[in-house]
Enzyme design. Structure first.
Site, PDB file in Angstrom:
ATOM      1  N   LYS A  49      59.475  40.176  38.007  1.00 33.62           N
ATOM      2  CA  LYS A  49      60.686  39.663  38.650  1.00 33.62           C
ATOM      3  C   LYS A  49      61.943  39.951  37.828  1.00 33.62           C
ATOM      4  CE  LYS A  49      57.960  38.314  41.855  1.00 33.62           C
ATOM      5  NZ  LYS A  49      56.637  38.302  41.241  1.00 33.62           N
ATOM      6  N   TYR A 264      45.730  32.500  48.704  1.00 28.89           N
ATOM      7  CA  TYR A 264      46.711  32.686  47.641  1.00 28.89           C
ATOM      8  C   TYR A 264      46.503  31.653  46.529  1.00 28.89           C
ATOM      9  CZ  TYR A 264      51.042  32.718  45.058  1.00 28.89           C
ATOM     10  OH  TYR A 264      51.954  32.777  44.039  1.00 28.89           O
ATOM     11  N   TYR A 290      47.653  37.050  40.524  1.00 31.13           N
ATOM     12  CA  TYR A 290      48.055  38.405  40.923  1.00 31.13           C
ATOM     13  C   TYR A 290      47.248  39.499  40.192  1.00 31.13           C
ATOM     14  CZ  TYR A 290      52.176  36.118  42.937  1.00 31.13           C
ATOM     15  OH  TYR A 290      53.013  35.329  43.673  1.00 31.13           O
TER      16      TYR A 290
HETATM   17  C1  LIG Z   1      55.416  38.213  42.100  1.00 35.19           C
HETATM   18  C2  LIG Z   1      54.287  38.841  41.381  1.00 35.19           C
HETATM   19  C3  LIG Z   1      53.606  39.954  41.904  1.00 35.19           C
HETATM   20  C4  LIG Z   1      53.881  40.514  43.262  1.00 35.19           C
HETATM   21  O1  LIG Z   1      55.082  41.195  43.333  1.00 35.19           O
HETATM   22  P1  LIG Z   1      55.835  41.232  44.759  1.00 35.19           P
HETATM   23  O2  LIG Z   1      57.064  41.985  44.484  1.00 35.19           O
HETATM   24  O3  LIG Z   1      56.069  39.788  45.119  1.00 35.19           O
HETATM   25  O4  LIG Z   1      54.938  41.878  45.733  1.00 35.19           O
HETATM   26  C5  LIG Z   1      52.601  40.526  41.153  1.00 35.19           C
HETATM   27  N1  LIG Z   1      52.260  40.025  39.953  1.00 35.19           N
HETATM   28  C6  LIG Z   1      52.870  38.949  39.419  1.00 35.19           C
HETATM   29  C7  LIG Z   1      52.395  38.458  38.106  1.00 35.19           C
HETATM   30  C8  LIG Z   1      53.904  38.317  40.110  1.00 35.19           C
HETATM   31  O5  LIG Z   1      54.493  37.255  39.572  1.00 35.19           O
END
Ligand SMILES: *Cc1c(COP(=O)(O)O)cnc(C)c1O
Length: 338
Positions: A49, A264, A290
């Protein structure tokens, strides 16, 4: 394409390293695995992010905002990095956390990312699972405007054409890095959620005519919906960049959503195994929501012969290890173990 014409505030430690995963590659019997360390972007332990926030916070500042609002799941990495960016740049920050998992363990509701949100001075409030989070943010923005504040609303995951510019930049960075290393990248694999990371990467890699395919491993939505979300955002991002219409097409967007499990943020056995394997073989921390599921997918696809042994596969590490502290029980470590 000229990224430099978009306002940007530097927040990340960039470029992030691109390194071989030698032990893991050997252990899995090929292909040649590499890791792009976007977990090392530096801002409050880093993560994907940060690249998006460089463009989003610049737009917030350009619009004269004094407050940012964003939303995410309880253990949102996006919320934590937004809180840190706001702190550094002198914005007030309001975070709305959606209870997507129903977990009530205090480690989950208070430690990990939530602890850091508060440490960065964000105002945190909670919403039930299934709430219309965009509407909740708009309502809060209206309330703050009536109180004389100037709020800027950042969508969940920072995923809009402005935030996705961060991953257009990552595509340029990756291709330049690989060229300097004489590395032919055959695939990029990463976790895809709110779609901005994959959309930006795809827009950038296609605009460069790199020929590098990206595979997103889904963490929430089924495949068709995920691919449609990524494609729509990649096309809007390409338009924002001034690329000709039709540059990004459906064939450029691939997602595999077979590794979500029950939902999720709900651990899977394969995620736990993947997190442990990478921790033990490479000394690298993945996360439960993730990158652990994305790595579980990558390992499974390797086993199924999806990649040729001599191919170079880059795993984009998008961060999130702070979330491990929200899931102490998932890793089979009893509370009384030494
Ligand atoms: C937000 C996030 C993702 C996914 O990225 P997007 O742009 O939301 O698809 C992947 N890995 C981590 C650790 C994240 O925080």
């Amino acid at each position: 394409m000229n990224l430099a014409r978009f306002p940007r505030i530097r927040l990340g430690h960039l470029p992030t390293p691109l390194e071989p995963l030698e032990t893991l590659s050997k252990h899995l019997g090929g292909p040649r695995l590499w890791i792009k360390r976007d977990d090392c972007t530096g801002l409050s332990t880093g993560g994907n992010k940060t690249r998006k926030l460089e463009y989003l916070m610049a737009e917030a500042r350009a619009q004269g905002a004094d407050t940012v609002i964003t939303q995410g799941a309880t253990q949102s990495n996006h919320a934590r990095q937004t809180a840190a960016a706001a702190a550094k740049l002198g914005f007030a920050c309001h975070i709305l956390l959606e209870d997507r998992t129903g977990y009530t363990d205090p480690a989950y509701t208070r430690s990990g990312n939530v602890l850091l949100d508060k440490l960065h001075g964000a105002v945190v409030s909670r919403r039930p699972g299934g709430a219309d989070m965009q509407a909740e943010m708009e309502a809060l923005a209206e309330e703050l405007r009536r109180a004389g504040r100037r709020p800027y609303v950042i969508p969940g995951g920072g995923s809009n054409p402005v935030g996705a510019l961060g991953y257009v930049g990552a595509a340029l960075e990756l291709v330049a890095q690989a060229a300097a290393m004489d590395l032919r990248i055959d695939h990029v694999v990463h976790a895809t959620g709110s779609a901005g990371t994959q959309a930006g990467l795809v827009a950038g890699l296609v605009a460069l005519n790199s020929g590098i395919p990206v595979l997103g491993i889904g963490v929430r939505a089924p495949r068709e919906r995920q691919e449609a979300n990524v494609l729509a955002l990649a096309q809007r991002t390409a338009e924002h960049l001034g690329l000709p219409a039709g540059t990004v097409r459906a064939e450029h967007v691939r997602a595999n959503c077979d590794y979500v499990g029950q939902g999720y943020g709900i651990p899977t056995e394969a995620m736990v195994e993947a997190v442990k394997l990478v921790a033990e073989k490479e000394g690298i921390l993945l996360d439960p929501v993730y990158t652990g599921k994305a790595m579980a997918g990558l390992i499974d696809l390797i086993g199924k012969g999806y990649f040729r042994p001599e191919e170079n596969v880059v795993f984009l590490h998008t961060g999130g290890a702070v979330g491990l502290f929200g899931y102490p029980d998932a890793f089979g470590l009893p509370a009384d173990s030494p």
